[in-house]
Design an enzyme around this catalytic site. Structure first.
Site, PDB file in Angstrom:
ATOM      1  N   ASP A  16      -9.492  -0.344  -6.714  1.00 46.09           N
ATOM      2  CA  ASP A  16      -8.728  -0.526  -5.620  1.00 46.09           C
ATOM      3  C   ASP A  16      -8.383  -2.248  -5.741  1.00 46.09           C
ATOM      4  O   ASP A  16      -7.249  -2.744  -5.404  1.00 46.09           O
ATOM      5  CB  ASP A  16      -9.716  -0.371  -4.458  1.00 46.09           C
ATOM      6  CG  ASP A  16      -8.649  -0.430  -3.134  1.00 46.09           C
ATOM      7  OD1 ASP A  16      -7.269  -0.226  -3.332  1.00 46.09           O
ATOM      8  OD2 ASP A  16      -9.108  -0.592  -1.998  1.00 46.09           O
TER       9      ASP A  16
ATOM     10  N   HIS B  63       0.870   1.735  -5.538  1.00 44.25           N
ATOM     11  CA  HIS B  63      -0.589   1.331  -5.372  1.00 44.25           C
ATOM     12  C   HIS B  63      -1.665   2.438  -5.589  1.00 44.25           C
ATOM     13  O   HIS B  63      -2.659   2.640  -6.191  1.00 44.25           O
ATOM     14  CB  HIS B  63      -1.034   0.555  -4.102  1.00 44.25           C
ATOM     15  CG  HIS B  63      -2.433   0.332  -4.005  1.00 44.25           C
ATOM     16  ND1 HIS B  63      -3.231  -0.697  -4.507  1.00 44.25           N
ATOM     17  CD2 HIS B  63      -3.144   0.873  -2.946  1.00 44.25           C
ATOM     18  CE1 HIS B  63      -4.469  -0.732  -4.262  1.00 44.25           C
ATOM     19  NE2 HIS B  63      -4.440   0.148  -3.107  1.00 44.25           N
TER      20      HIS B  63
ATOM     21  N   HIS C 159       0.835  -1.186   0.127  1.00 43.11           N
ATOM     22  CA  HIS C 159       0.106   0.104   0.141  1.00 43.11           C
ATOM     23  C   HIS C 159       0.828   1.365   0.244  1.00 43.11           C
ATOM     24  O   HIS C 159       0.856   2.147   0.847  1.00 43.11           O
ATOM     25  CB  HIS C 159      -0.856  -0.069   1.348  1.00 43.11           C
ATOM     26  CG  HIS C 159      -2.226  -0.839   1.019  1.00 43.11           C
ATOM     27  ND1 HIS C 159      -2.036  -2.336   1.571  1.00 43.11           N
ATOM     28  CD2 HIS C 159      -2.982  -0.876   0.307  1.00 43.11           C
ATOM     29  CE1 HIS C 159      -3.241  -2.873   1.255  1.00 43.11           C
ATOM     30  NE2 HIS C 159      -3.919  -1.989   0.599  1.00 43.11           N
TER      31      HIS C 159
ATOM     32  N   HIS D 170      -6.452   7.854  -1.948  1.00 42.54           N
ATOM     33  CA  HIS D 170      -7.585   6.769  -1.241  1.00 42.54           C
ATOM     34  C   HIS D 170      -6.542   6.089  -0.073  1.00 42.54           C
ATOM     35  O   HIS D 170      -7.088   5.505   1.000  1.00 42.54           O
ATOM     36  CB  HIS D 170      -8.056   5.894  -2.066  1.00 42.54           C
ATOM     37  CG  HIS D 170      -7.307   4.666  -2.650  1.00 42.54           C
ATOM     38  ND1 HIS D 170      -6.319   4.569  -3.524  1.00 42.54           N
ATOM     39  CD2 HIS D 170      -7.306   3.526  -2.167  1.00 42.54           C
ATOM     40  CE1 HIS D 170      -5.735   3.410  -3.451  1.00 42.54           C
ATOM     41  NE2 HIS D 170      -6.312   2.686  -2.753  1.00 42.54           N
ATOM     42  N   ASP D 171      -5.376   5.943  -0.499  1.00 41.87           N
ATOM     43  CA  ASP D 171      -4.712   5.085   0.738  1.00 41.87           C
ATOM     44  C   ASP D 171      -3.364   5.707   1.242  1.00 41.87           C
ATOM     45  O   ASP D 171      -2.670   5.032   1.616  1.00 41.87           O
ATOM     46  CB  ASP D 171      -4.267   3.604  -0.019  1.00 41.87           C
ATOM     47  CG  ASP D 171      -5.266   2.734   0.287  1.00 41.87           C
ATOM     48  OD1 ASP D 171      -5.924   2.485   1.373  1.00 41.87           O
ATOM     49  OD2 ASP D 171      -4.908   1.527  -0.252  1.00 41.87           O
TER      50      ASP D 171
END
Length: 856
Positions: A719, A562, A558, A598-599
């Site tokens: 994702d 990614h 992550h 998002h991460d």
């Protein structure tokens, strides 16, 4: 032989008929008038049988009328005591009121030496002249303790008698009749009659008459007591109500909080003046204050300390003057000889934590109060009540001292309870400014921490030169260049749409550096045409993408790679997948940005681990823990003007953008995926009912909720998009994902001392193909199957996942075949060993023959 009065009394009691005839003949008008206290001319001996009853009725009627008219208690009791003195021939009567001070019960004179000829003013005892009996001294103290009437015929024969009052008044007490006044089980007062004037002691008949009249006195004292208690409770209720009102108005500063509350309730405190001393809460001195003591240059502190060990230092005194003209004085850093502190009482209360109730300040020996007037109005200290103000931590934060009860009487138990309720409430309410102060400090620490994070994450001026080489080309900083100049640089530096195939579902980052991914991210904003349309400053766009890449931690999976892949897949779904037609350009910009963010700041562990390890994130966010953290971190970056790519939007546009980003990032929580799949499937089913594509697009473009559901499912598809990549990419990415899971499993085993689930157990790494097949079947296939049905242009993603499943299935079958072969080989080996063992046993059995041995 002489006849004694006792003999005569006994004879008359035994012969009532004779007594009746005798008194009818011998009783004179003068004697009746003397006993009844009326003029002789009004005595009618013919109706003397009714005289005493009529007169007694008039007296009781007069007393009841006084009580009804709310005449003060002392006046009613005074009349009763005068009547009792006349009827039982007592030399004098007294009223002792029960009270408690400093937790000690006592009796104090209220009416003293009431005789048949006495006047109320002479018998009323002023507060500074009270005679006080502790309950373990004197006959009145004994009556209060036992709560029983007592008739002492000779005080010299009573062990409870105390002569100190006789010594004070130069009076000789011979006999006493005393009775308690009760309110239920609680004692209110004691009434005492002293010295029978017409006999050696009070008789049983005197006692009966005494108690008969005391019934009226008891009623009056009960009414007085209940009225007083009601008044106290009303004052307490109003006091707490108003202090609560003011306390919660002021949450920032304890001084202002106390001041507002104490000033508001001044009318309910029933005193002339009060002061509040606030204590320094410092527990540990700074090193530079300790050094002089350690060096011997200064003597160590040897003064009084609070129960928790703090030096007693009143840093401020607030003096409230209520007598005459109201006035408030605030004395910062008051000197030790200030009148409010000079007596030593506040220091003693701060040191001991005791409540101190001083009845007569002038006669006090332990504390030295100023006897001279404290102001030009001649005000002097008469009685004092001092209490500690204690907070929830049981630390004394101040001392409240009240002076001179308004009615001149000393402060009693009810005053102590009322003031204690106030000081306790103030002490507990100190939690408000303490909490506010802690919140301020936490807020400041948060700001400092965010500033530190921003310093390390934010794109520096030297780093931006890797993209915008303005120093090399123009000799200036990007902020000093025009937008056209920056665009000329970016046109040369950006990779363009084809170099890394950013429009393709098969995109792989394996051949890209992290800086290449930053460049590709910038390129995507130009490709969808939002930079110029929404006036995004190009320097801000570059700094934002660079900072996002730095915001991802360098962990196994992550990481920034990614994060970029998810943003790229969102870009591809919108463009190549033709989903952009349902959304405005602003919405497209928000969705791509959400993909990149998002991460951000992922820790390499999942939500469940945050809960199990009691991470602060789990305490901060109740659900979707990491997703909410990523969202907040992303908003934190966008809050910086130099990184805010949405800075030129109007308020409505900005709100809409952040609303979409909220939904998009939270939607990446797989726990929510199963809630939205059915809704998404219904939208796909509905799309198939439209034959005219334009009508469907027009319909969807206006359906806000459906668009948000589709966007949420797009985020899930993005994702999980690694599962759809070509096998040579997917297989390597899957190993990265598994490696991160195994790292979490190691943490669970070592830190949490728990057995990880198979997916996160590196000891079961050989089961990865089986786990991948299960993940594809249970989670992933639905997403891409429905999207390929929704938009055929997304079919490559579905084809990719089907192909990858075949590969994983083949690996699973190969592993299972190998496992089965190993099991069969082990089984054959076991069977061979068993057979060999049986053969050896048989051979051994054949040579032994018969078990019977014969010797020849």
């Amino acid at each position: 032989m002489s006849v004694k009065s006792e003999d005569v009394e006994k004879f008359l009691d035994g012969n009532p008929a004779f007594a009746k005839n005798y008194f009818a003949k011998k009783l004179k008008p003068g004697a009746v008038a003397s006993v009844m206290g009326i003029p002789e001319s009004k005595v009618d001996l013919e109706s003397f049988k009714e005289v005493s009853q009529v007169e007694e009725g008039e007296i009781f009627f007069d007393l009841i009328k006084d009580m009804q008219e709310n005449v003060n208690m002392e006046k009613v009791i005074f009349k009763i005591l005068k009547r009792i003195s006349a009827l039982i021939h007592a030399d004098r009567c007294s009223l002792f009121m029960y009270r408690q001070r400093n937790g000690i019960a006592e009796l104090a004179t209220r009416l003293f030496d009431v005789s048949t000829t006495a006047k109320l003013e002479e018998c009323m005892v002023p507060p500074d002249s009270e005679i006080v009996f502790p309950l373990d001294i004197g006959i009145v103290g004994h009556v209060a303790q036992t709560k029983k009437c007592i008739n002492v015929k000779d005080v010299n024969e009573s062990s409870h008698f105390s002569s100190f009052v006789d010594e004070l008044t130069e009076y000789t007490t011979r006999n006493i009749l005393a009775a308690p006044i009760m309110n239920g089980k609680d004692i209110v007062a004691v009434i005492m009659a002293v010295n029978k004037t017409t006999g050696p002691h009070f008789t049983d008949e005197d006692e009966d008459l005494f108690l008969k009249y005391l019934k009226v006195g008891t009623l009056n004292l009960k009414i007085y007591q209940l009225s007083y208690l009601h008044n106290c409770e009303t004052r307490k209720g109003q006091l707490l109500l108003w202090s609560a009102n003011k306390v919660f108005e002021e949450l920032t500063d304890i001084e202002r909080q106390f001041h507002k509350a104490l000033y508001t309730v001044r009318a309910y405190l029933n005193c002339d003046r009060y002061s509040v001393g606030l204590l320094d809460m410092t527990k540990e001195k700074e090193f530079f204050d300790i050094w002089p003591v350690l060096m011997g240059e200064q003597a160590p502190y040897s003064g009084p300390v609070t129960p928790d060990g703090r030096e007693i230092n009143f840093y401020k005194v607030i003096d409230y003057i209520l007598h005459g003209k109201e006035e408030i004085k605030v004395i910062p850093n008051p000197p030790a000889d200030h009148w409010a502190l000079a007596s030593g009482l506040p220091t003693y209360v701060a040191e001991s934590g005791f409540i101190c109730n001083i009845m007569n300040a002038a006669a006090e020996e332990m504390f030295t109060f100023q006897t001279e007037p404290l102001d030009d109005r001649g005000w002097t200290i008469k009685n004092v009540l001092s209490l500690p103000i204690v907070n929830k931590k049981e630390e004394i934060v101040g001392v409240a001292t009240f002076y001179n009860r308004k009615d001149g009487k000393p402060f009693d138990e009810q005053d102590e309870q009322l003031m204690e309720a106030l000081t306790q409430f103030l002490g507990w309410s100190a939690l408000n400014p303490d909490t506010y102060d802690k919140m301020n400090k936490l807020e400041n620490r948060k700001d400092i921490a965010q500033d530190m994070v921003l310093y390390h994450v934010k794109c520096r001026d030297d780093e931006i030169q890797n993209v915008l080489k303005t120093r090399e080309i123009y000799g200036r900083e990007p902020s000093d260049c025009e937008e056209d100049e920056l665009w000329q640089i970016l046109k040369k530096e950006l990779p363009g749409p084809t170099k890394f195939e950013i429009y393709e579902f098969r995109f792989s980052d394996f051949d890209c550096t992290e800086m290449d991914l930053v460049m590709c991210g910038i390129q995507m904003y130009y490709e969808v045409g939002v930079v110029k349309k929404f006036q995004v400053p190009q320097e801000v766009l570059v700094r934002f993408m660079y900072s996002v890449s730095k915001g991802y931690r360098r962990i196994t999976y992550h990481n920034w790679r990614h994060g970029f892949n998810v943003g790229q897949t969102m870009f591809t779904l919108l463009t190549t997948g033709k989903l952009k037609r349902y959304y405005t350009d602003l919405e497209v910009m928000a969705m791509i940005t959400a993909g990149f963010l998002h991460d951000i700041d992922h820790r390499g562990t999942n939500n469940l681990y945050q809960v199990k390890s009691q991470n602060p994130l789990a305490k901060l966010h109740g659900s979707s823990i990491l997703e909410r953290h990523h969202l907040e971190f992303g908003k934190f970056l966008l809050a910086d003007e130099s990184l805010n790519i949405f800075q030129n939007l109007n308020r409505r546009q900005t709100e809409h953008v952040f609303h979409l980003i909220d939904i998009a990032i939270i939607a990446t929580d797989l726990a929510l995926y199963f809630k939205k799949r059915t809704m998404f499937q219904k939208i796909v089913d509905l799309s198939e009912t439209y034959e005219d594509e334009k009508k469907w697009v027009d319909f969807m473009s206006l359906e806000t909720t459906r668009k948000e559901i589709v966007m949420a499912m797009m985020m899930t598809a993005c994702d999980l998009s690694a599962i759809t990549k070509p096998w040579e990419v997917q297989s390597k990415v899957a190993l990265s994902v598994a490696a991160e899971f195994w790292e979490q499993g190691d943490l669970e085993r070592t830190v949490l001392e728990q057995q990880p689930i198979p997916m996160m157990d590196r000891n079961k790494s050989a089961e990865l193909p089986k786990l991948q097949c299960g993940f594809i079947d249970f989670v992933c296939t639905f997403v891409y199957k429905e999207f390929s049905r929704f938009h055929p242009s997304i079919q490559p993603m579905f084809d990719g996942i089907l192909n990858n499943r075949k590969e994983w299935k083949a690996l699973q079958e190969a592993y299972e075949a190998k496992l089965k072969a190993a099991e069969e080989a082990a089984k054959e080996k076991q069977e061979a060993a068993a057979a060999k063992h049986a053969t050896n046993n048989n051979a051994s059995g054949g040579s032994s023959g018969s078990k019977t041995c014969s010797i020849c």
